[in-house]
Design a protein around this motif. Structure first.
Motif, PDB file in Angstrom:
ATOM      1  N   ASP A  99     -17.061  37.680 -32.133  1.00 50.47           N
ATOM      2  CA  ASP A  99     -16.397  38.725 -32.910  1.00 50.47           C
ATOM      3  C   ASP A  99     -15.072  39.071 -32.266  1.00 50.47           C
ATOM      4  O   ASP A  99     -14.916  38.931 -31.047  1.00 50.47           O
ATOM      5  CB  ASP A  99     -17.293  39.960 -32.989  1.00 50.47           C
ATOM      6  CG  ASP A  99     -16.861  40.925 -34.059  1.00 50.47           C
ATOM      7  OD1 ASP A  99     -17.357  40.795 -35.194  1.00 50.47           O
ATOM      8  OD2 ASP A  99     -16.003  41.783 -33.780  1.00 50.47           O
ATOM      9  N   ARG A 100     -14.120  39.541 -33.059  1.00 53.74           N
ATOM     10  CA  ARG A 100     -12.794  39.880 -32.542  1.00 53.74           C
ATOM     11  C   ARG A 100     -12.722  41.279 -31.952  1.00 53.74           C
ATOM     12  O   ARG A 100     -11.761  41.617 -31.274  1.00 53.74           O
ATOM     13  CB  ARG A 100     -11.756  39.770 -33.657  1.00 53.74           C
ATOM     14  CG  ARG A 100     -11.598  38.382 -34.193  1.00 53.74           C
ATOM     15  CD  ARG A 100     -10.726  38.386 -35.427  1.00 53.74           C
ATOM     16  NE  ARG A 100     -10.604  37.048 -35.982  1.00 53.74           N
ATOM     17  CZ  ARG A 100     -10.124  36.782 -37.183  1.00 53.74           C
ATOM     18  NH1 ARG A 100      -9.723  37.771 -37.948  1.00 53.74           N
ATOM     19  NH2 ARG A 100     -10.046  35.552 -37.617  1.00 53.74           N
ATOM     20  N   ARG A 101     -13.722  42.100 -32.220  1.00 58.41           N
ATOM     21  CA  ARG A 101     -13.693  43.457 -31.694  1.00 58.41           C
ATOM     22  C   ARG A 101     -14.159  43.465 -30.248  1.00 58.41           C
ATOM     23  O   ARG A 101     -14.702  42.488 -29.742  1.00 58.41           O
ATOM     24  CB  ARG A 101     -14.593  44.350 -32.541  1.00 58.41           C
ATOM     25  CG  ARG A 101     -14.127  44.507 -33.987  1.00 58.41           C
ATOM     26  CD  ARG A 101     -15.209  45.159 -34.811  1.00 58.41           C
ATOM     27  NE  ARG A 101     -16.376  44.272 -34.904  1.00 58.41           N
ATOM     28  CZ  ARG A 101     -17.583  44.685 -35.257  1.00 58.41           C
ATOM     29  NH1 ARG A 101     -17.814  45.964 -35.502  1.00 58.41           N
ATOM     30  NH2 ARG A 101     -18.586  43.823 -35.345  1.00 58.41           N
ATOM     31  N   PRO A 104     -18.783  44.758 -29.659  1.00 59.72           N
ATOM     32  CA  PRO A 104     -19.609  45.403 -30.682  1.00 59.72           C
ATOM     33  C   PRO A 104     -21.082  45.060 -30.504  1.00 59.72           C
ATOM     34  O   PRO A 104     -21.431  44.080 -29.844  1.00 59.72           O
ATOM     35  CB  PRO A 104     -19.075  44.799 -31.977  1.00 59.72           C
ATOM     36  CG  PRO A 104     -18.648  43.422 -31.571  1.00 59.72           C
ATOM     37  CD  PRO A 104     -18.084  43.592 -30.174  1.00 59.72           C
TER      38      PRO A 104
END
Length: 121
Positions: A99-101, A104
């Motif tokens: 994921d790019r966050r 998370p």
């Protein structure tokens, strides 16, 4: 797009260890978080732990903290889940996700196909 391929699952006795690998390919993923999840029969998929690619920061679910350290090898584009002191309740299909966050716990963008881990008592 990011492609993820897990490996290293298998059958192990309680108290034993396994190391899962997740090889990533595709777009540059140095900004991604890499996470591990698992799904036991009849249960929902749950968060195991995650590592931030850039700083190597990790965090874990309470059920595996201290037993399942996560590490990463940026040169090999691979993330590892070292599973120690395995218990029968750790039996599940284990998934790698990206994921790019920042770190998370859910809603990951990309998923691997999963690898089965079975712990016998």
């Amino acid at each position: 797009q990011v492609q993820l391929v897990e490996s290293g699952g298998g059958l192990v006795q309680a108290g034993g260890s396994l190391r899962l690998s997740c090889a990533a390919s595709g777009r540059t993923f140095s900004t991604y978080t890499m996470g591990w999840f698992r799904q036991a029969p009849g249960k929902e998929r749950g968060f195991v732990g995650a590592v931030g690619w850039t700083a190597g920061t990790t965090y874990y679910s309470e059920s595996v903290k201290g037993r399942f350290p996560i590490s990463s090898d940026n040169a090999k584009n691979t993330v590892y889940l070292q599973m120690n002191s395995l218990k029968p309740e750790d039996t599940a299909v284990y998934y790698c996700a990206a994921d790019r966050r920042l770190l998370p716990r859910s809603g990951y963008d990309y998923w691997g196909q999963g690898t089965q881990v079975t712990v016998s008592s």
